[in-house]
Structure formats: structure tokens, C-alpha cells
Design a protein around this motif. Structure first.
Motif: not given
Length: 273
Positions: A143, A146, A182, A187, A191, A194, A206
Motif C-alpha cells: 500500500c 499510506f 497492519l 498504518y 486504522k 482501514i 497492529s
């Protein structure tokens, strides 16, 4: 004088791990160094990531740290074993703790991993997951947008929602996973976005909590837990823009963060890594 714990990251993302470390180890003093000037690490070569990581490590070693936490998945993937073998202090990363947490929550043994290009290409998470349970099936997705959006402070609103939706679409279309790791410490800062995009039926993991738990256990084993009740004075350093770093940090922590200074990392001879 309290002997500090060093925490390194490619930028501000590692603050998500640092916050959990401070919560679980309230007596400990932490020194955080974020290499925001050269963030993100994900698109960089393994050689570059190793060189940059060693520069941060050498800076913190001068501050007499008693433990090193690599709060960066890309740096963990490329340098953890080397640092553990080379340094005379405990070194922990964020990948294995994150993998263990995901396995604990997954019901169907189908786990998704999102991360930087470097972390995904390293296959560090699939390797860690399968080493624990060979029946685990992993779907991974890089990703790239991000980390920049987090570093720039684009944390909410229509633009952020659009970026997250477009980036996660390939993983969402697979529709098999019940747990999502994550795989980048940036990230957790987004969160909620997401989780909103993936749906409430997906358990989003996480690694901060598990990493902090592991740090506590290792310090206890080495009889190195801090017993001094004095309020710890944490130190935060960045290689980039101090105000940008402070803005994200203050949004993430419950109280204002004092960023001490901009750090110019010294060149590390190739023989050091």
C-alpha cells in the motif's frame, strides 16, 4: 540515572509502537528517532534500508540504550537478525509479535497483510505466520500511498477515504480473510479508515501491543526493568521537519510531545553493516 530504551522508525509511524511501550512500561525512559527526512523506506533497496537503520542505531547507541525496538516493519524485515547478532543489547522487531497476535484472533486461518513494498516483497509476515502454523493462508498487499499520507497528516476526510478505498480494493475483493495485519507502524494512525473500508467483520491487528509485551518480558528476563518511580523524561528526535513531526505526534499522544531537535545522521562505513 535511568538507562533508556531506543525506538527507531522510518518516520512518525513508530510512535504507535512507542505509545504502547510507554503505556505498558510507564517507569521506562524512551528515546525515539524517526528518519522522516528519508521516509518512506518501503520503496528503497535492502542495502539502503540497512545503511539507514545502522545510522539510527549508532546514534542511539551513543545514548547508552539498554534495548532497541525496531518500530519499522521494513527495517525489521531487512536488519533484525543482523542487529540481534551484532549488538550486545536485546533487539526486538514488530513482525513476529504482529504475526502471533493475528494467529490468536483469526478463526479461519486466512490472514491479510498490508505493508510497504519492501515489507511485502520480503515475505517476512508470511514466513513468520507459516512458521507458527503451516495451515495459515496469507494474502498480502503493498500500500504505497499510506505512509506519505500519514507523514503529510492526511488522516481523515474525503481525500483520505478515497485513497484508502482505492488502495485496499484488491484485498477487499478477495473476501476470504477474517484478520488483517497492519504491517507498517504508520498504518495504525489511519486504522479507523482501514477498518471502515474493510468492514467490522475483519479483525484489524497492529503489532504495538504485542511488541510492548515482548519488550517487558525480555527486560524482566534480563532483570533490567526500571524500578525508579521518578517521572521518565522521554526524548524524541527527527531527521526531518520538526513541526510536521510534532503535529502528528501531538495528534497521537495524550499530551504534547517535546521534539528535541533535528538530527543529521552520520555516514556509516560499509564495514559496519
Amino acid at each position: 540515572m535511568k538507562q533508556p530504551i531506543g525506538v527507531i522508525d522510518s518516520g512518525v509511524g513508530g510512535l504507535t509502537v512507542a505509545r504502547e511501550l510507554m503505556r505498558q512500561l510507564p517507569k521506562e525512559t524512551f528515546i525515539y528517532l524517526g528518519d522522516t527526512k528519508r521516509c518512506p523506506y518501503g520503496p528503497r533497496s535492502e542495502e539502503e534500508v540497512r545503511a539507514f537503520t545502522w545510522q539510527m542505531v549508532n546514534y542511539l547507541l551513543k545514548k547508552d540504550i539498554k534495548m532497541l525496538v525496531i518500530a519499522c516493519n521494513t527495517a525489521t524485515a531487512y536488519t533484525l537478525e543482523e542487529l540481534q547478532e551484532t549488538l550486545h543489547i536485546p533487539v526486538i522487531g514488530v513482525i513476529e509479535p504482529g504475526a502471533r497476535a493475528a494467529i490468536k484472533f483469526s478463526q479461519n486461518r486466512r490472514i491479510g497483510v498490508i505493508g510497504t513494498e519492501g515489507t511485502i516483497e520480503s515475505e517476512a509476515y508470511p514466513n513468520a505466520l507459516v512458521s507458527i502454523d503451516q495451515k495459515i493462508r496469507v494474502n498480502s498487499l503493498a500500500c504505497p500511498p499510506f505512509v506519505p499520507m500519514v507523514e503529510e497528516g492526511t488522516l481523515s476526510g474525503p481525500q483520505a477515504e478515497k485513497i484508502v478505498a482505492e488502495t485496499l480494493k484488491p484485498l477487499k475483493d478477495m473476501n476470504h480473510i477474517d484478520t488483517l495485519i497492519l504491517g507498517c507502524t504508520h498504518y495504525p494512525i489511519i486504522k479507523d479508515l482501514i477498518q471502515q473500508e474493510m468492514g467490522t467483520h475483519i479483525q484489524v491487528i497492529s503489532s504495538g501491543e504485542e511488541t510492548a509485551r515482548e519488550a517487558s518480558l525480555i527486560l524482566a528476563y534480563h532483570k533490567a526493568l526500571e524500578v525508579d518511580e521518578a517521572q521518565p523524561q522521554h526524548e524524541f528526535y527527527t531527521t526531518g521537519d520538526i513541526e510536521k513531526f510534532r503535529l502528528v505526534a501531538n495528534n497521537w499522544f495524550d499530551e504534547p510531545v517535546r521534539v528535541l531537535k533535528f538530527v543529521e545522521l552520520e555516514h556509516v562505513p560499509s564495514s559496519a553493516y
